[in-house]
Design a protein around this motif. Structure first.
Motif, PDB file in Angstrom:
ATOM      1  N   GLY A  71     -40.331  -5.655  -9.978  1.00  0.00           N
ATOM      2  CA  GLY A  71     -40.387  -4.743  -9.051  1.00  0.00           C
ATOM      3  C   GLY A  71     -40.565  -3.382  -9.464  1.00  0.00           C
ATOM      4  N   ARG A  72     -41.479  -3.103 -10.456  1.00  0.00           N
ATOM      5  CA  ARG A  72     -41.738  -1.943 -11.096  1.00  0.00           C
ATOM      6  C   ARG A  72     -42.442  -0.784 -10.321  1.00  0.00           C
ATOM      7  NH1 ARG A  72     -41.534  -5.996 -14.973  1.00  0.00           N
ATOM      8  NH2 ARG A  72     -40.029  -5.161 -16.379  1.00  0.00           N
ATOM      9  N   TRP A  73     -42.877  -1.353  -9.187  1.00  0.00           N
ATOM     10  CA  TRP A  73     -43.768  -0.360  -8.428  1.00  0.00           C
ATOM     11  C   TRP A  73     -42.718   0.307  -7.383  1.00  0.00           C
ATOM     12  CZ3 TRP A  73     -45.673  -4.363 -10.730  1.00  0.00           C
ATOM     13  CH2 TRP A  73     -46.986  -4.141 -11.609  1.00  0.00           C
ATOM     14  N   LYS A  74     -41.419  -0.213  -7.454  1.00  0.00           N
ATOM     15  CA  LYS A  74     -40.513   0.381  -6.322  1.00  0.00           C
ATOM     16  C   LYS A  74     -40.325   1.929  -6.733  1.00  0.00           C
ATOM     17  CE  LYS A  74     -38.371  -3.993  -5.368  1.00  0.00           C
ATOM     18  NZ  LYS A  74     -38.813  -4.281  -3.923  1.00  0.00           N
ATOM     19  N   THR A  75     -40.039   2.860  -5.784  1.00  0.00           N
ATOM     20  CA  THR A  75     -39.466   4.117  -6.271  1.00  0.00           C
ATOM     21  C   THR A  75     -38.304   4.333  -5.725  1.00  0.00           C
ATOM     22  OG1 THR A  75     -40.487   5.063  -4.164  1.00  0.00           O
ATOM     23  CG2 THR A  75     -41.822   4.829  -6.221  1.00  0.00           C
ATOM     24  N   SER A  76     -37.510   3.412  -4.783  1.00  0.00           N
ATOM     25  CA  SER A  76     -36.101   3.625  -4.576  1.00  0.00           C
ATOM     26  C   SER A  76     -35.399   2.396  -4.709  1.00  0.00           C
ATOM     27  CB  SER A  76     -36.408   4.194  -3.119  1.00  0.00           C
ATOM     28  OG  SER A  76     -36.932   3.164  -2.207  1.00  0.00           O
ATOM     29  N   GLY A  77     -34.129   2.922  -4.586  1.00  0.00           N
ATOM     30  CA  GLY A  77     -33.208   1.523  -4.670  1.00  0.00           C
ATOM     31  C   GLY A  77     -32.837   1.290  -6.340  1.00  0.00           C
ATOM     32  N   SER A  78     -31.820   0.714  -6.531  1.00  0.00           N
ATOM     33  CA  SER A  78     -31.274   0.725  -7.739  1.00  0.00           C
ATOM     34  C   SER A  78     -32.014  -0.376  -8.666  1.00  0.00           C
ATOM     35  CB  SER A  78     -29.860   0.392  -7.777  1.00  0.00           C
ATOM     36  OG  SER A  78     -29.431  -0.854  -7.752  1.00  0.00           O
ATOM     37  N   ARG A  79     -32.723  -0.034  -9.597  1.00  0.00           N
ATOM     38  CA  ARG A  79     -33.301  -1.149 -10.546  1.00  0.00           C
ATOM     39  C   ARG A  79     -32.500  -1.658 -11.603  1.00  0.00           C
ATOM     40  NH1 ARG A  79     -35.943  -2.387  -7.939  1.00  0.00           N
ATOM     41  NH2 ARG A  79     -37.098  -3.642  -9.384  1.00  0.00           N
ATOM     42  N   PRO A  80     -32.558  -2.795 -12.052  1.00  0.00           N
ATOM     43  CA  PRO A  80     -31.673  -3.492 -12.931  1.00  0.00           C
ATOM     44  C   PRO A  80     -31.629  -2.684 -14.161  1.00  0.00           C
ATOM     45  CG  PRO A  80     -33.505  -4.993 -12.406  1.00  0.00           C
ATOM     46  CD  PRO A  80     -33.713  -3.709 -11.451  1.00  0.00           C
ATOM     47  N   LYS A  81     -30.519  -2.580 -14.966  1.00  0.00           N
ATOM     48  CA  LYS A  81     -30.406  -1.954 -16.409  1.00  0.00           C
ATOM     49  C   LYS A  81     -30.869  -2.935 -16.984  1.00  0.00           C
ATOM     50  CE  LYS A  81     -26.656   1.461 -16.888  1.00  0.00           C
ATOM     51  NZ  LYS A  81     -25.481   1.577 -17.218  1.00  0.00           N
ATOM     52  N   PRO A  82     -31.884  -2.613 -17.982  1.00  0.00           N
ATOM     53  CA  PRO A  82     -32.338  -3.737 -19.012  1.00  0.00           C
ATOM     54  C   PRO A  82     -31.302  -3.990 -20.027  1.00  0.00           C
ATOM     55  CG  PRO A  82     -33.509  -1.520 -19.227  1.00  0.00           C
ATOM     56  CD  PRO A  82     -32.516  -1.474 -18.144  1.00  0.00           C
ATOM     57  N   ILE A  83     -31.290  -5.330 -20.462  1.00  0.00           N
ATOM     58  CA  ILE A  83     -30.248  -5.737 -21.555  1.00  0.00           C
ATOM     59  C   ILE A  83     -31.034  -5.025 -22.742  1.00  0.00           C
ATOM     60  CG2 ILE A  83     -29.733  -7.775 -22.900  1.00  0.00           C
ATOM     61  CD1 ILE A  83     -29.558  -9.022 -20.026  1.00  0.00           C
TER      62      ILE A  83
END
Ligand code: BES
Ligand code: MN
Ligand code: ZN
Length: 543
Positions: free
Chosen positions: A188-200
């Motif tokens: 979902g790298r093109w999403k600009t809103s909402g919470s993105r996962p925090k990478p490990i």
């Protein structure tokens, strides 16, 4: 649609409407550039690497945000790492198990805070499923489930291997690394809103072999880069952008030369089949050639990797139905796997001469598109009657295969999202493999099976050849019969595969998922299929 009109508009386009400038055909387009490119994909939108390390510290001392391990069914009074940690936690895990909160079934995850009783903040217990059905994929799934469970936490994830499981430890390390690196991939790298996962940021493999874990990590990262290519939208990932990615790899690794050929060059090489597919599109096609020539390699073996890269397949004049057509951005996955697979080979220093040939173009309908009824001459001199412009993959591969042989490939494998029939036959788990040499086909299958890229050998037979007999030309590119669609395509390719071992891997079902498979890949979209297989095959061929 007239040339120069927008084929795709993104959210940036509106703001640019007031600027007018000449378009490629010399007229004035109100949407310069943006007609084909919304915006370049920023590299911060692409997969970030997970740092892989190995430790043999006692479990209670492993410092991490999360300490994960897997439990098989039956749980046998919490043996293995579960038993050890249960001791430190004063029997809490046994209680959770008795209460049904902690379960061993696949995809089950139980998170328990340690309140300082361990160096890790929390333990993550993942179900492995039935012990008698345990395989590397079970562990990949469990590790991915752990990664998913801590997707909002990030930091360091430690995963404990279990020597009592009937899987060799380096195999366990590889599966855990695959599960975490592939399982935490975010499309979902093109999403600009909402919470993105925090990478490990860091994966600590507890009790594993460092070399196996690090190598698996590198390979899985290259597979994620192939997923990035698959997921990039077709207005961004044009054939030129794909060529630029190959060139970028060429600049990053050693012993790699990258060469790209434009439309004129493709025509000049006599690639009438590839050129015909490309002729309907206003974006430039590219023949992408990568040569990996490491110092200590065999002189007389060159692995040839050929990839289909249709950056968008509309079907052309034989237009596809609209529903689901957006998935056809994934029709470049064969080429994507080959390009990123080459990067992996060079980064790992696999001592094998390898040549990659990727035929990249869109397949578009237009006033200059090729049509049913056209007869083309491929680079090897054979004539092809076009029956269906949607059977374009075999056309670009025909010339790609010829070129790989012409450039000295001794052992050839092609990767292509070639036929919908493949998906009907084997679904989204197994790719189908066809070969002109059974031994070679079996080696390709074995390499895939050893890595999680599942593959199955399917038969060619000389009597399938009549399916592609043409009244007018040497062969036709499709048949009106709906039988054995993927065998027919393979039979077609065989005519261009030249002498020497060749295998064709039809990845139509496995390369790009319209919906999640519910396993360690977690997400729909590109799977990176082929990268792990390529590395394993090349390593075995070199060794
Ligand atoms: N790219 C498609 C095959 C495909 C279909 C890949 C679904 C992934 C998912 C290929 O170019 C194609 O259109 N093949 C046709 C061939 C037919 C016209 C002989 C197909 O499978 O329908
Ligand atoms: Mn097609
Ligand atoms: Zn296609």
């Amino acid at each position: 649609m007239a040339r120069g009109q927008p084929l795709a508009l993104g959210r940036d386009a509106a703001g640019a409407r007031d600027t007018a400038s000449p378009d490629a055909s010399g007229g004035v387009s109100p949407w310069p550039e943006l007609s084909r490119r919304v915006q370049p994909t920023r590299s911060d939108r692409l997969a970030a690497a997970v740092q892989i390390e190995v430790t043999n510290e006692p479990l209670a001392e492993v410092a991490a945000q999360s300490l994960a391990f897997a439990v098989p069914d039956p749980m046998d009074q919490l043996s293995g790492p579960a038993g050890e940690i249960d001791g430190v936690l004063g029997g809490q895990l046994a209680k959770l198990s008795a209460a049904g909160d902690l379960r061993a079934e696949p995809n089950a995850v139980c998170v328990v805070h340690t309140n300082g009783r361990l160096a890790a903040d929390r333990v993550v217990v993942c179900g492995l499923g039935k012990l008698e059905r345990l395989d590397s994929d079970s562990l990949r799934d469990a590790a991915a489930a752990a990664a998913r469970a801590v997707a909002k936490i990030g930091g360091t994830l430690a995963f404990v291997l279990d020597p009592s499981l009937p899987l060799p430890l380096d195999e366990q390390a590889r599966a855990v690394v695959d599960g975490v690196v592939l399982g935490s991939y975010d499309p979902g790298r093109w999403k600009t809103s909402g919470s993105r996962p925090k990478p490990i940021e860091r994966l600590l493999v507890v009790g594993g072999d460092a070399a196996a874990a690090e190598r698996a990590g590198r390979i899985a990262e290259w597979a994620n880069r192939a997923r990035d290519l698959a997921n990039r939208p077709p207005n961004d990932l044009t054939p030129e952008a794909l060529a630029a990615r190959a060139e970028e790899i060429g600049g990053e690794v050693e012993h790699m030369k990258v060469e790209t050929v434009d439309r004129k060059g493709i025509e000049k090489l006599g690639m009438g089949a590839f050129a015909a597919v490309a002729q309907g599109s206003d974006v430039e096609p590219r023949l992408i050639v990568m040569r990996y020539d490491p110092p200590s390699a065999h002189e007389n073996v060159t692995l040839g990797l050929v990839g289909k890269a249709i950056t968008f397949d509309t079907g052309g004049i034989s237009l596809k139905p609209g529903l689901g057509m957006e998935e056809m951005k994934g029709d470049m996955c064969g080429g994507g796997a080959v390009i990123e697979g080459m990067g992996a080979l060079a980064e790992l220093g696999v001592p094998l001469k390898t040549l990659a040939v990727v035929t990249a173009t869109e397949n578009m309908p237009s006033g200059h598109a090729f049509r049913p009824g056209d007869i083309l001459t491929a680079a090897n001199g054979k004539t092809i009657e076009i029956v269906n412009t949607d059977a374009e993959g075999r056309l670009v591969l025909a010339d790609g295969l010829w070129y790989a042989r012409e450039q000295g490939a001794t052992h050839v494998v092609d990767f292509a999202t070639l036929t919908g029939a493949m998906t009907v036959a084997l679904g989204d788990i197994y790719a189908g493999v066809y070969a002109n040499d059974t031994d070679w086909g079996e080696r390709v299958v074995a390499a895939g099976e050893a890595t999680g890229d599942h593959a199955w050998l399917l038969p060619l037979h000389r009597r399938y050849r009549r399916y592609v007999d043409s009244t007018f030309a040497d062969l036709k590119n499709s048949s009106t019969m709906r039988q054995a669609g993927s065998a027919l395509a393979a039979e077609f390719l065989k005519e261009f595969a030249g002498d020497g071992p060749w295998a064709h891997v039809d990845i139509a079902g496995t390369a790009f998922l319209p919906r999640s498979r519910g396993d360690y890949l977690t997400q729909p979209g590109g799977t990176g299929y082929g990268v792990r297989l390529i590395v394993e095959l090349a390593s075995r061929l070199a060794g």
